[in-house]
Structure formats: structure tokens, C-alpha cells
Design a protein around this motif. Structure first.
Motif, mmCIF file in Angstrom:
data_model
loop_
_atom_site.group_PDB
_atom_site.id
_atom_site.type_symbol
_atom_site.label_atom_id
_atom_site.label_comp_id
_atom_site.label_asym_id
_atom_site.label_seq_id
_atom_site.Cartn_x
_atom_site.Cartn_y
_atom_site.Cartn_z
ATOM 1 N N CYS A 1 35.143 52.079 -7.045
ATOM 2 C CA CYS A 1 35.680 51.814 -8.688
ATOM 3 C C CYS A 1 35.087 52.339 -9.816
ATOM 4 O O CYS A 1 35.695 53.610 -9.904
ATOM 5 N N VAL A 2 33.721 52.320 -9.402
ATOM 6 C CA VAL A 2 32.785 53.120 -10.317
ATOM 7 C C VAL A 2 32.597 54.717 -9.623
ATOM 8 O O VAL A 2 32.593 55.201 -10.736
ATOM 9 N N LYS A 3 32.457 55.183 -8.434
ATOM 10 C CA LYS A 3 32.943 56.481 -8.648
ATOM 11 C C LYS A 3 34.170 56.808 -8.492
ATOM 12 O O LYS A 3 33.770 58.125 -9.064
ATOM 13 N N PHE A 4 34.962 55.913 -8.824
ATOM 14 C CA PHE A 4 36.995 56.566 -9.317
ATOM 15 C C PHE A 4 36.348 57.044 -11.034
ATOM 16 O O PHE A 4 36.819 57.913 -11.417
ATOM 17 N N TRP A 5 35.390 56.040 -11.293
ATOM 18 C CA TRP A 5 35.685 56.211 -12.819
ATOM 19 C C TRP A 5 34.869 57.457 -12.735
ATOM 20 O O TRP A 5 34.906 58.259 -14.206
ATOM 21 N N ALA A 6 33.794 57.346 -12.422
ATOM 22 C CA ALA A 6 32.877 58.921 -12.686
ATOM 23 C C ALA A 6 33.470 60.578 -12.380
ATOM 24 O O ALA A 6 33.314 61.095 -12.886
ATOM 25 N N LYS A 7 34.189 59.827 -10.922
ATOM 26 C CA LYS A 7 34.968 61.858 -10.619
ATOM 27 C C LYS A 7 36.114 61.478 -11.691
ATOM 28 O O LYS A 7 36.426 62.891 -12.491
ATOM 29 N N ARG A 8 36.783 60.965 -12.462
ATOM 30 C CA ARG A 8 37.808 61.076 -12.965
ATOM 31 C C ARG A 8 37.682 61.875 -14.257
ATOM 32 O O ARG A 8 38.192 62.502 -15.162
ATOM 33 N N ARG A 9 35.896 61.534 -14.765
ATOM 34 C CA ARG A 9 35.604 61.686 -16.010
ATOM 35 C C ARG A 9 34.407 62.621 -15.799
ATOM 36 O O ARG A 9 33.547 63.305 -16.907
ATOM 37 N N GLY A 10 34.616 63.534 -14.983
ATOM 38 C CA GLY A 10 33.585 65.160 -14.586
ATOM 39 C C GLY A 10 32.515 64.170 -14.655
ATOM 40 O O GLY A 10 31.489 65.119 -15.048
ATOM 41 N N VAL A 11 31.686 62.841 -14.564
ATOM 42 C CA VAL A 11 30.182 63.042 -14.904
ATOM 43 C C VAL A 11 29.662 62.356 -13.018
ATOM 44 O O VAL A 11 28.939 62.036 -13.227
ATOM 45 N N TYR A 12 30.080 63.041 -12.106
ATOM 46 C CA TYR A 12 29.743 62.192 -11.027
ATOM 47 C C TYR A 12 29.001 63.397 -10.048
ATOM 48 O O TYR A 12 30.147 64.653 -9.891
ATOM 49 N N GLY A 13 27.699 63.079 -9.219
ATOM 50 C CA GLY A 13 28.049 63.841 -8.473
ATOM 51 C C GLY A 13 26.458 64.864 -8.711
ATOM 52 O O GLY A 13 25.873 65.601 -9.692
ATOM 53 N N ASN A 14 25.380 64.754 -8.109
ATOM 54 C CA ASN A 14 23.798 65.460 -8.539
ATOM 55 C C ASN A 14 23.684 66.825 -8.437
ATOM 56 O O ASN A 14 22.863 67.305 -9.366
ATOM 57 N N LEU A 15 24.947 67.392 -7.723
ATOM 58 C CA LEU A 15 24.589 68.836 -7.688
ATOM 59 C C LEU A 15 25.388 69.234 -9.128
ATOM 60 O O LEU A 15 24.468 70.710 -9.484
ATOM 61 N N ASN A 16 26.010 68.437 -10.031
ATOM 62 C CA ASN A 16 26.114 68.418 -11.430
ATOM 63 C C ASN A 16 25.197 69.005 -12.096
ATOM 64 O O ASN A 16 25.988 68.143 -13.338
ATOM 65 N N GLY A 17 24.302 67.306 -12.123
ATOM 66 C CA GLY A 17 23.328 66.858 -13.129
ATOM 67 C C GLY A 17 23.688 65.686 -13.431
ATOM 68 O O GLY A 17 22.945 65.248 -14.091
ATOM 69 N N PHE A 18 24.567 64.441 -12.639
ATOM 70 C CA PHE A 18 25.074 63.452 -13.210
ATOM 71 C C PHE A 18 24.011 62.747 -11.411
ATOM 72 O O PHE A 18 23.964 62.855 -10.319
ATOM 73 N N LEU A 19 24.644 61.348 -11.758
ATOM 74 C CA LEU A 19 24.083 60.273 -10.453
ATOM 75 C C LEU A 19 25.020 61.229 -9.401
ATOM 76 O O LEU A 19 26.157 60.813 -9.363
ATOM 77 N N GLY A 20 25.409 60.286 -7.992
ATOM 78 C CA GLY A 20 25.703 60.618 -7.166
ATOM 79 C C GLY A 20 25.932 59.584 -6.257
ATOM 80 O O GLY A 20 25.508 57.951 -7.408
ATOM 81 N N GLY A 21 26.657 59.639 -4.444
ATOM 82 C CA GLY A 21 26.958 58.198 -4.576
ATOM 83 C C GLY A 21 25.781 57.631 -4.175
ATOM 84 O O GLY A 21 25.941 56.140 -4.640
ATOM 85 N N ILE A 22 24.543 58.181 -3.711
ATOM 86 C CA ILE A 22 24.057 57.094 -2.875
ATOM 87 C C ILE A 22 23.110 56.191 -4.748
ATOM 88 O O ILE A 22 22.769 55.025 -3.910
ATOM 89 N N HIS A 23 23.578 57.183 -5.465
ATOM 90 C CA HIS A 23 22.552 56.544 -6.859
ATOM 91 C C HIS A 23 23.805 55.403 -7.427
ATOM 92 O O HIS A 23 22.985 54.319 -7.896
ATOM 93 N N LEU A 24 24.480 55.816 -7.523
ATOM 94 C CA LEU A 24 25.063 54.545 -7.682
ATOM 95 C C LEU A 24 25.827 53.389 -7.061
ATOM 96 O O LEU A 24 25.691 51.997 -7.713
#
Length: 261
Positions: free
Chosen positions: A201-224
């Protein structure tokens, strides 16, 4: 596939027949797939027609309601878009000659495999391809053994001896997953399932708001996943909705850069 590959390599290396028969390789999964979140989803996250309000209901209840209109009817409990797997080989199989050539050609010849290519300019060298429409990242590491067991304990010091720097980089994702899995199960099985559902659920929330992925400077899956494991250990007996609420309340006001430990 990898067992057939390693026996072919053993034959090409002209190893003794008993060694060819005994030799084996295995695949380990990590990332979200390795943590179990795609297959053990207990809840469905339904997006309402306002597009910014989420409702958690039990999957069994959602099955009964599928024929009715629930907001816009959007759901996110489908299969994952990719799988992070890991090829663990015995001592005689090499990355350059055997992994990137022999196994590559074996995979390329299979009808289920498409869009296969090397990724050699990244921190972790790997093959990337689609298997039956599922994207797979496949790094490689060589262990100083003849037989790589299917249920390999990758944290066993005996298996980690003499691994070079490239191997350690390749192992980082698997090691992180194993540590997380050992943190959560010493709670109860139901808590482990809630952890997997909360992470999804948290990963979906982050992807939906464009704040997901360490390549983009945000928390990635392993961090979450690390943050979700921390919340589960703090509140192991509350429900999934309470865990998600605690997740956001906790980390919205976390005194960064203080580590989560």
C-alpha cells in the motif's frame, strides 16, 4: 534453467562425471517479490472517484463487491511489474564467459524470453529480460562450492568467503532482504502478512504521487521495506489500517537524518 545451464558449463569444463551430476545453481529472489508482497496480499486498496481517498477492505470482501460500483473501481492488487532474482553459481562458472554468454544464449533461445540484454554500465552487472511478459533483473555471483543448494542460506559465512567486491555489490539486495525477513518473522505470521500488505500500500501511495524510486532521489522499495519493518516491530498487534496510519504519522515527523534502527 539455471541447473541445466550449470551442468552444461561443467561438461564444457570437462569436470569429472560425478561432479557434473552433483553440480547445481539456484535463483534467489529479493526486492518486493522476495519479501512476498505480490502473493500474500490480504487487503485490496480501492481508489474512490475523488482520486485521492483510499479505502482498505479485506480481499474476500472485495471479491463479493466486484460486481458493484465502489468509487471508480480501481484496484492495485495485481501482479508486480518486475521480479528481482539472483543467479548463484558454483566455483567453475564465470560471469564473463558463462553467465553473459552461455546462459544468455540459453535464455535467448527460449520462446518465453524476450527483450534480453546486458546491463554492464551499472553498479551491479546483470541481465535484464522479460519472461512471459514479466520483467526480470538477474545479477550473478559465484560461490566457492560445487553444489549450490536450492534453499541456500546466503548469510552463512562459509558461502561468503572469498567473494570479491563485484560479488558483494551484487549480493547487497539479497542480504538486505534476508535481514528484513529475519526481523519481521520473529513476530507472528499474521504480523508478517500485515507487513507485506502495508508495504504494498505504501509503495502504491508513493508511486501515485511521484515520490518513489532512489534513482529519482526518493525512497525506493528496499528503503520503504525497512521503514515498514520498523513500524511492525513497534506495533505488532494492531490492524493493517492502524499500521499504515502509524507509518505516516511516524515518518512525517521523523528527525532526519537520525537513522531508523
Amino acid at each position: 534453467i539455471v541447473v541445466a545451464w550449470v551442468k552444461r558449463v561443467a561438461w564444457q569444463r570437462r569436470l569429472p562425471k560425478q561432479d557434473i551430476a552433483a553440480s547445481s545453481a539456484t535463483l534467489l529472489t529479493y526486492g518486493s517479490y522476495g519479501l512476498g508482497s505480490p502473493t500474500l496480499m490480504l487487503y485490496v486498496l480501492v481508489l474512490t472517484h475523488f482520486d485521492n481517498c483510499y479505502v482498505l477492505i479485506q480481499e474476500s470482501s472485495y471479491s463479493r463487491l466486484r460486481g458493484r460500483e465502489i468509487g471508480s473501481g480501481k484496484t492495485v492488487h495485481g501482479s508486480e511489474l518486475d521480479i528481482d532474482a539472483f543467479c548463484v553459481s558454483p566455483y567453475f562458472a564465470t560471469m564473463v564467459d558463462d553467465f553473459f554468454i552461455v546462459l544468455y544464449n540459453m535464455l535467448k533461445s527460449r520462446p518465453e524470453v524476450s527483450e534480453i540484454h546486458y546491463v554492464k554500465d551499472a553498479k551491479v552487472l546483470l541481465m535484464r529480460f522479460e519472461f512471459d511478459g514479466i520483467s526480470i533483473d538477474l545479477p550473478f555471483v559465484q560461490l566457492k562450492v560445487l553444489v549450490v543448494l536450492e534453499n541456500l542460506d546466503i548469510l552463512n559465512p562459509m558461502f561468503l568467503r572469498d567473494i570479491d567486491e563485484t560479488g558483494w555489490k551484487s549480493l547487497s539486495g539479497v542480504l538486505a532482504n534476508t535481514r528484513i525477513c529475519r526481523l519481521v518473522p520473529d513476530l507472528k505470521e499474521l504480523t508478517t502478512l500485515k507487513f507485506q500488505s502495508m508495504l504494498r500500500c505504501v509503495k502504491f501511495w508513493a508511486k501515485r504521487r511521484g515520490v518513489y524510486g532512489n534513482l529519482n532521489g526518493f525512497l525506493g522499495g528496499i528503503h520503504l521495506a525497512i521503514l515498514a519493518a520498523f513500524i511492525c516491530r513497534c506495533d505488532p498487534y494492531v490492524g493493517l489500517s492502524a499500521l499504515i496510519s502509524h507509518f505516516f504519522k511516524t515518518f512525517a515527523f521523523w528527525p532526519w537524518p537520525r537513522p531508523v534502527e
